[in-house]
Design a protein around this motif. Structure first.
Motif, short mmCIF file in Angstrom:
data_model
loop_
_atom_site.label_atom_id
_atom_site.label_comp_id
_atom_site.label_asym_id
_atom_site.label_seq_id
_atom_site.Cartn_x
_atom_site.Cartn_y
_atom_site.Cartn_z
N THR A 60 0.79 -1.23 0.00
CA THR A 60 0.00 0.00 0.00
C THR A 60 0.82 1.27 0.00
O THR A 60 0.37 2.30 -0.46
N ASP A 61 2.08 1.24 0.51
CA ASP A 61 2.88 2.45 0.50
C ASP A 61 4.36 2.11 0.65
O ASP A 61 4.73 0.98 0.97
N VAL A 62 5.19 3.13 0.43
CA VAL A 62 6.64 2.99 0.51
C VAL A 62 7.22 4.28 1.07
O VAL A 62 6.69 5.37 0.82
N ALA A 63 8.30 4.17 1.84
CA ALA A 63 8.98 5.33 2.40
C ALA A 63 10.47 5.06 2.41
O ALA A 63 10.91 3.91 2.55
N VAL A 64 11.27 6.12 2.27
CA VAL A 64 12.72 6.01 2.41
C VAL A 64 13.09 6.57 3.78
O VAL A 64 12.84 7.74 4.08
N MET A 65 13.66 5.72 4.64
CA MET A 65 13.97 6.11 6.01
C MET A 65 15.24 6.95 6.06
O MET A 65 16.00 7.03 5.10
N SER A 66 15.48 7.57 7.22
CA SER A 66 16.66 8.42 7.39
C SER A 66 17.95 7.63 7.19
O SER A 66 18.99 8.20 6.85
N LYS B 281 -7.96 12.34 -9.22
CA LYS B 281 -7.91 11.57 -7.98
C LYS B 281 -6.46 11.41 -7.49
O LYS B 281 -5.90 10.31 -7.50
N PRO B 282 -5.83 12.49 -7.04
CA PRO B 282 -4.45 12.39 -6.54
C PRO B 282 -4.37 11.48 -5.33
O PRO B 282 -5.22 11.52 -4.45
N MET B 283 -3.32 10.68 -5.31
CA MET B 283 -3.17 9.66 -4.27
C MET B 283 -2.07 10.01 -3.28
O MET B 283 -2.30 10.06 -2.08
N ALA B 284 -0.84 10.24 -3.77
CA ALA B 284 0.31 10.47 -2.90
C ALA B 284 0.98 11.78 -3.28
O ALA B 284 0.99 12.17 -4.45
N VAL B 285 1.55 12.46 -2.28
CA VAL B 285 2.28 13.71 -2.48
C VAL B 285 3.64 13.57 -1.81
O VAL B 285 3.72 13.17 -0.64
N GLU B 286 4.71 13.90 -2.55
CA GLU B 286 6.07 13.74 -2.04
C GLU B 286 6.90 14.98 -2.36
O GLU B 286 7.07 15.32 -3.54
N PRO B 287 7.41 15.69 -1.35
CA PRO B 287 8.24 16.87 -1.61
C PRO B 287 9.56 16.51 -2.27
O PRO B 287 10.08 15.41 -2.11
N THR B 288 10.11 17.46 -3.03
CA THR B 288 11.42 17.31 -3.65
C THR B 288 12.42 18.24 -2.97
O THR B 288 12.04 19.27 -2.40
N ALA C 154 14.21 9.11 -2.83
CA ALA C 154 15.46 8.87 -2.11
C ALA C 154 16.46 9.98 -2.40
O ALA C 154 16.32 10.73 -3.36
N SER C 155 17.49 10.07 -1.57
CA SER C 155 18.49 11.13 -1.71
C SER C 155 19.28 11.01 -3.00
O SER C 155 19.85 11.99 -3.49
N ASP C 156 19.35 9.80 -3.59
CA ASP C 156 20.07 9.61 -4.84
C ASP C 156 19.20 9.90 -6.06
O ASP C 156 19.63 9.70 -7.20
N GLY C 157 17.97 10.38 -5.84
CA GLY C 157 17.07 10.73 -6.93
C GLY C 157 16.15 9.62 -7.37
O GLY C 157 15.27 9.85 -8.22
N CYS C 158 16.30 8.41 -6.83
CA CYS C 158 15.40 7.32 -7.18
C CYS C 158 14.00 7.59 -6.64
O CYS C 158 13.84 8.06 -5.51
N ILE C 159 13.00 7.27 -7.45
CA ILE C 159 11.61 7.42 -7.06
C ILE C 159 11.01 6.03 -6.91
O ILE C 159 11.08 5.21 -7.83
N TYR C 160 10.41 5.77 -5.75
CA TYR C 160 9.76 4.49 -5.48
C TYR C 160 8.25 4.70 -5.51
O TYR C 160 7.73 5.65 -4.93
N ALA D 118 -0.81 -5.24 -7.29
CA ALA D 118 0.14 -4.72 -6.32
C ALA D 118 1.56 -4.96 -6.81
O ALA D 118 1.92 -6.06 -7.23
N MET D 119 2.37 -3.92 -6.75
CA MET D 119 3.71 -3.98 -7.31
C MET D 119 4.54 -2.85 -6.73
O MET D 119 3.99 -1.80 -6.36
N LEU D 120 5.84 -3.07 -6.63
CA LEU D 120 6.75 -2.00 -6.23
C LEU D 120 7.63 -1.68 -7.43
O LEU D 120 8.27 -2.55 -8.01
N THR D 121 7.67 -0.39 -7.79
CA THR D 121 8.44 0.07 -8.94
C THR D 121 9.47 1.10 -8.47
O THR D 121 9.19 1.92 -7.59
N ARG D 122 10.68 1.05 -9.07
CA ARG D 122 11.67 2.09 -8.83
C ARG D 122 12.01 2.75 -10.16
O ARG D 122 12.28 2.08 -11.14
N LEU D 123 11.99 4.09 -10.15
CA LEU D 123 12.46 4.87 -11.28
C LEU D 123 13.84 5.39 -10.94
O LEU D 123 13.99 6.21 -10.01
N SER D 124 14.86 4.92 -11.66
CA SER D 124 16.25 5.29 -11.35
C SER D 124 16.75 6.29 -12.38
O SER D 124 16.70 6.03 -13.58
#
Length: 280
Positions: A34-40, A211-218, A258-264, A271-277
């Motif tokens: 249902t969701d993903v986060a990049v921890m400190s 129908k916006p779902m998630a918001v992530e600051p840059t 993520a700090s390296d610019g990857c978007i999860y 249901a799937m997890l995708t990374r944009l590198s």
């Protein structure tokens, strides 16, 4: 036949699509992501709607930890703070769980099985921590409001009501804080992101979404938004649309940068997890 590499563009950057991403153990599947986060720590936390509630991955996709939290009824969103805390919204349990980044539960806001109309919570959708420790909750499905809590968990204010005007909501589904300290609220059924200051003053809105779902600051002061099209949109700090791409799944329910610019992206249906590198 070998799969060809796929790429998307977002603004001036090009990304390689890695899908599916992450090495899941054989006994688990992607059902319920249902969701993903990049921890400190830089590790990637993936929230499931079944137990174990959280899977923790290294950036190379290796599974390094699992958090079992059987008391969570149904996880909705997971947010990581700069202080190392992790917030999990239990929307069917009407609570916000606060964890350390090693999976220890530090605090729970709300009471299990006690939904409250106009008060915390009914069912909450998302929670985020400000740099000074204050907590903001998008409350979310039964309610149509935003709650502000002190760092020690005291309710300070509640803003909003059902509707389509300023500071009115129809499913406030996601909440984030940008680099300027503004609240970004994904007002899903009103097809917009509302922008507030931390005292609840309405500053404006971003439309042109479905129908916006998630918001992530840059880091640059802008923000990413996933919606039901399905697509991922990049906005500047001034709200200018910089770029868009599709997200490959039916719904990009969760998003993390993520700090390296990857978007999860945590996808639903399937249901799937995708990374944009980033590659350029």
């Amino acid at each position: 036949m070998a799969m060809r590499d796929q790429f998307v563009g977002l603004g001036e950057r090009r990304y390689k699509v890695e899908r599916p991403w992450g090495n899941l153990p054989a006994q688990l599947s992607y059902d319920g992501i249902t969701d993903v986060a990049v921890m400190s720590s830089g590790r990637v936390a993936v929230l499931l709607r079944n137990d174990p509630a959280v899977l923790v991955f290294d950036p190379d996709g290796s599974l390094v930890d699992q958090w079992s939290v059987p008391d969570i009824v149904a996880g909705h969103y997971i947010r990581a703070s700069a202080t190392g805390r992790v917030y999990i919204t239990d929307f069917d349990g009407h609570r916000i769980f606060v964890f350390s980044n090693d999976g220890r539960c530090e605090r729970v806001l709300g009471a299990r099985d006690e939904p409250r109309f106009g008060e915390p919570f009914n069912p909450p959708a998302d929670a985020v921590e400000a740099p000074d420790g204050e907590i903001y909750v998008a409350d979310g499905y039964g309610n149509s409001c935003i709650h502000r809590f002190s760092a020690d968990g005291r309710l300070l204010a509640t803003w909003g009501k059902p509707g389509a005007g300023p500071l009115e909501f129809s499913t406030p589904h996601a909440i984030a804080i940008d680099r300027a300290g503004r609240l970004l609220v994904g007002d899903r059924e009103n097809n917009r992101v509302q922008i507030l200051d931390r005292d609840g003053k309405w500053l404006g809105q971003i439309g042109g979404l479905y129908k916006p779902m998630a918001v992530e600051p840059t880091p640059e002061g802008g923000f990413l938004v996933t919606d039901h099209t399905p697509r991922l949109s990049l906005y500047s700090a001034e709200g200018e649309l910089i770029g868009r791409c599709r997200t490959f799944g039916t719904v990009g329910h969760g998003c993390a940068l993520a700090s390296d610019g990857c978007i999860y992206i945590a996808e639903m249906g399937p249901a799937m997890l995708t990374r944009l590198s980033p590659v350029s």
